[in-house]
Design an enzyme around this catalytic site. Structure first.
Site, short mmCIF file in Angstrom:
data_model
loop_
_atom_site.label_atom_id
_atom_site.label_comp_id
_atom_site.label_asym_id
_atom_site.label_seq_id
_atom_site.Cartn_x
_atom_site.Cartn_y
_atom_site.Cartn_z
N GLY A 13 0.82 -1.22 0.00
CA GLY A 13 0.00 0.00 0.00
C GLY A 13 0.85 1.26 0.00
O GLY A 13 2.08 1.21 -0.11
N ILE A 90 -7.68 -0.74 6.88
CA ILE A 90 -8.74 -0.31 5.96
C ILE A 90 -9.66 0.68 6.68
O ILE A 90 -9.66 0.76 7.91
CB ILE A 90 -9.62 -1.48 5.46
CG1 ILE A 90 -10.27 -2.24 6.63
CG2 ILE A 90 -8.84 -2.43 4.57
CD1 ILE A 90 -11.42 -3.16 6.22
N THR A 91 -10.44 1.40 5.90
CA THR A 91 -11.53 2.22 6.46
C THR A 91 -12.84 1.77 5.82
O THR A 91 -12.85 1.29 4.68
CB THR A 91 -11.34 3.72 6.15
OG1 THR A 91 -11.15 3.86 4.74
CG2 THR A 91 -10.15 4.32 6.88
N GLY A 148 -17.86 9.96 11.51
CA GLY A 148 -17.98 8.93 10.47
C GLY A 148 -16.96 7.80 10.59
O GLY A 148 -16.89 6.95 9.70
N GLN A 149 -16.20 7.80 11.69
CA GLN A 149 -15.15 6.76 11.82
C GLN A 149 -15.15 6.10 13.22
O GLN A 149 -14.09 5.84 13.77
CB GLN A 149 -13.78 7.35 11.54
CG GLN A 149 -13.52 7.63 10.06
CD GLN A 149 -12.05 7.81 9.75
OE1 GLN A 149 -11.30 8.33 10.57
NE2 GLN A 149 -11.63 7.39 8.57
N TYR A 152 -13.20 2.85 12.93
CA TYR A 152 -11.76 3.04 12.69
C TYR A 152 -11.09 3.66 13.92
O TYR A 152 -10.01 3.22 14.35
CB TYR A 152 -11.62 3.95 11.47
CG TYR A 152 -10.22 4.18 10.96
CD1 TYR A 152 -9.53 3.20 10.24
CD2 TYR A 152 -9.59 5.41 11.15
CE1 TYR A 152 -8.26 3.45 9.73
CE2 TYR A 152 -8.33 5.66 10.64
CZ TYR A 152 -7.66 4.67 9.94
OH TYR A 152 -6.41 4.92 9.45
N GLY A 183 -1.06 11.52 10.67
CA GLY A 183 -2.20 12.34 10.28
C GLY A 183 -2.52 12.01 8.83
O GLY A 183 -2.23 10.91 8.36
#
Ligand code: NDP
Length: 246
Positions: A13, A90-91, A148-149, A152, A183
């Site tokens: 990745g 992953i997200t 939204g995470q 994660y 970040g």
């Protein structure tokens, strides 16, 4: 400098590739996992063109048996793993009230449970050999949370809980365990975010830009050297100043 065997999960990745390159440049034997044969082949060829040879072994970090097989194949090909970078991640972003069980489990399995699956077959050997370096790649969002995470952020925060416990258990065995929390870095994961959202993210970064995979890799390599044997249980935040809390 002693040549060591390193495993970087998710080495194909964006951030993983930079970590692999930097570890190879240090003179280490570097291994990574793959899931898709064709994708792995293309990546291996691209690296070979740069003169970088990587030991590639099939492995899914979500599957404990696959990880045991992967570790034993690496051991067989390159020797015992002395440097482990738990980087695969992953997200599956969505607000929690819309999140499915699968989205939760996929993210927790790949980011957090993988730390068990990959580290467990490695740690005993490191303890016997009395030397080891383990680095978890967490995230700024595991420290500050993110809309939204929930999946994660929970998984990434858990990775640091894992780090600080493992660091205590293994300090006397010459093994350091640390977390690097990047970040926003300009990889496919972040470049897939709509441009207007990316602009808003950049506006929150005092340095005024996204990070580069090389800036993360540099920190990871630092934590794998002999000279950093007194640094254990830390969480190194690399985020252009976006989150400066403790
Ligand atoms: P990429 O999506 O570019 O790479 C992810 C890598 O993980 C790929 O090699 C992928 O392999 C591998 N992977 C995913 N799932 C599995 C699995 N089940 N088994 C084995 N390998 C798997 O991500 P990045 O390079 O951007 O991110 C690397 C790490 O850094 C992640 O943990 C991420 O959460 C973290 N991070 C990234 C940030 C960023 O801004 N990019 C910011 C903060 C943290 P495959 O090709 O098979 O899918």
């Amino acid at each position: 400098m002693t040549q060591r065997t390193a495993l970087v999960t998710g080495g194909t990745g964006g951030i993983g590739t930079a970590i692999v390159r930097y570890l190879v440049k240090q003179g280490h034997r570097v291994a990574t996992n793959y899931r898709d044969e064709a994708k792995a082949d293309a990546w291996r060829k691209a690296m070979a063109q740069e003169g970088i040879e990587v030991c590639m072994v099939q492995g899914d970090v979500v599957d404990p048996t696959s990880c045991e097989n992967m570790i034993s194949a690496i051991h067989h090909k390159c020797g015992p793993i002395e440097i482990l970078v738990n980087n695969a991640g992953i997200t599956r972003d969505t607000t929690f009230h819309k999140m499915t069980y699968q989205q939760w489990m996929d993210v927790v399995n790949t980011n957090l449970n993988a730390c068990f699956n990959v580290t467990r077959p490695v740690i005993e050997d490191m303890r016997t050999r009395k030397w080891g370096r383990i680095v978890q790649i967490s995230s700024i969002n595991g420290l500050k949370g993110q809309y939204g995470q929930a999946n994660y952020a929970a998984a990434k925060a858990g990775m640091h809980g894992f780090t600080i416990s493992l660091a205590q258990e293994n300090a006397r065995f010459g093994i350091t365990v640390n977390t690097v929390s990047p970040g926003y870095v300009a990889t496919d994961m972040v470049m897939a975010v709509p441009e207007e959202v990316r602009e808003k993210i950049i506006a929150q970064i005092p340095v005024g830009r996204l990070g580069t995979p090389e800036e993360i890799a540099h920190a990871v390599v630092f934590l794998t050297t002999d000279e950093t044997s007194w640094i254990t249980g830390t969480n190194l935040k690399i985020n252009g100043g976006q989150y400066m809390g403790w």
